[in-house]
Design an enzyme around this catalytic site. Sequence first.
Site, PDB file in Angstrom:
ATOM      1  N   SER A   1      -5.829  -6.259   5.058  1.00 25.68           N
ATOM      2  CA  SER A   1      -6.004  -4.808   5.123  1.00 25.68           C
ATOM      3  C   SER A   1      -5.943  -4.268   3.691  1.00 25.68           C
ATOM      4  O   SER A   1      -5.723  -5.024   2.737  1.00 25.68           O
ATOM      5  CB  SER A   1      -4.898  -4.178   5.963  1.00 25.68           C
ATOM      6  N   LYS A   2      -6.073  -2.968   3.580  1.00 26.97           N
ATOM      7  CA  LYS A   2      -6.049  -2.299   2.267  1.00 26.97           C
ATOM      8  C   LYS A   2      -4.792  -2.659   1.476  1.00 26.97           C
ATOM      9  O   LYS A   2      -4.805  -2.710   0.260  1.00 26.97           O
ATOM     10  CB  LYS A   2      -6.092  -0.787   2.461  1.00 26.97           C
ATOM     11  N   ARG A   3      -3.700  -2.870   2.217  1.00 25.90           N
ATOM     12  CA  ARG A   3      -2.441  -3.257   1.606  1.00 25.90           C
ATOM     13  C   ARG A   3      -2.601  -4.470   0.673  1.00 25.90           C
ATOM     14  O   ARG A   3      -1.858  -4.656  -0.273  1.00 25.90           O
ATOM     15  CB  ARG A   3      -1.502  -3.640   2.754  1.00 25.90           C
TER      16      ARG A   3
END
Length: 334
Positions: A257-259
């Site tokens: 994910s963006k994380r």
Amino acid sequence: MASNGKRVRGRFAPTPSGRLHLGNALTALLAWLQIRSAGGEIVLRLEDLDRQRCKPELAALLPEELKWLGLDWDEGPDVGGPHAPYEQSKRTAQYERILDELLRQGRLYPCYCSRADLMAAASAPHGLDAEGPAYPGTCRTLTAAERAERALRKTPSLRFAMDERATYRFADGIAGETAFSGAGGGDFVVRRADGIVAYQLAVVADDIEMEITDVLRGWDLLDSTPRQLALYEALGSPPPRFAHSPLLLGADGSRLSKRHGAVSLSELRERFGVRSERIVGFLAWLAGLRDRIEELKPADLVASFDLAAVRSPSATLPDAWIDLLTGKDKGLNF
Ligand code: GLU
């Protein structure tokens, strides 16, 4: 040609609700390689039924990003073809025809449950990952009088009644022999209360009409397959072959994910200046098609492509993946 004499046909079916990320790119690359290595045809279909989530600017961008990766297709919104339109939002009449047929067969029933009712059933232990808890069947056995009474207060959704005694088996091109009980996910929505046709129905209707023989898509849809097999059966159509491509995980083992940093293709391209050949080579290495990272075009992978080499349900990005992608880290030697 496939062994049964049918032309091999696959598809990309992106939902224009977000930018393409590395996981979508891996799925698209594998789908393209599967079909091109068999000399088949590819359809690009935009799954833009949910108008609130989908954005026209993304629908315009997705084909460009796929082309940038070096992928192409034979039919689609931009090139047309015998099964146009290739945007699901323009295919409502086709879906209504199929809904009518299923209604005639008595396979659908109206469901008046609210979101709160469904959440109250959330203690049920199983259900499709993608859709939350299994529907407990509350509205399946309502009498005509009960339906009429509820209809005064709420517009219903329509659900497909699964056969709980059935077992759905299929030989997944990546996951291998797979079986799901018909009872597992519960009866599922084919048309939402707001009138929007649900993914499960639209995808089967389109794959039948577009003569798709091979569906290769993300691992997160593996447990939707029994529902779709039940729809193929009800509609009297032979199902395609299925393969579910590995889920990409960050180095911490959680879903990418963006994380985990820049995972969209546009970010990698614009912020880090990563060349598309590097991304293709990186994905081929992650999927186990190559034993080292090198710059490649998708076409370079066609001759040696073997779906059996992709056997894993997931692929984990190394910590230094941005460095690997940008070519700063040359440390990986095999
Ligand atoms: N539209 C779905 C997605 O973007 C893919 C559906 C499918 O391949 O069956 O995840």
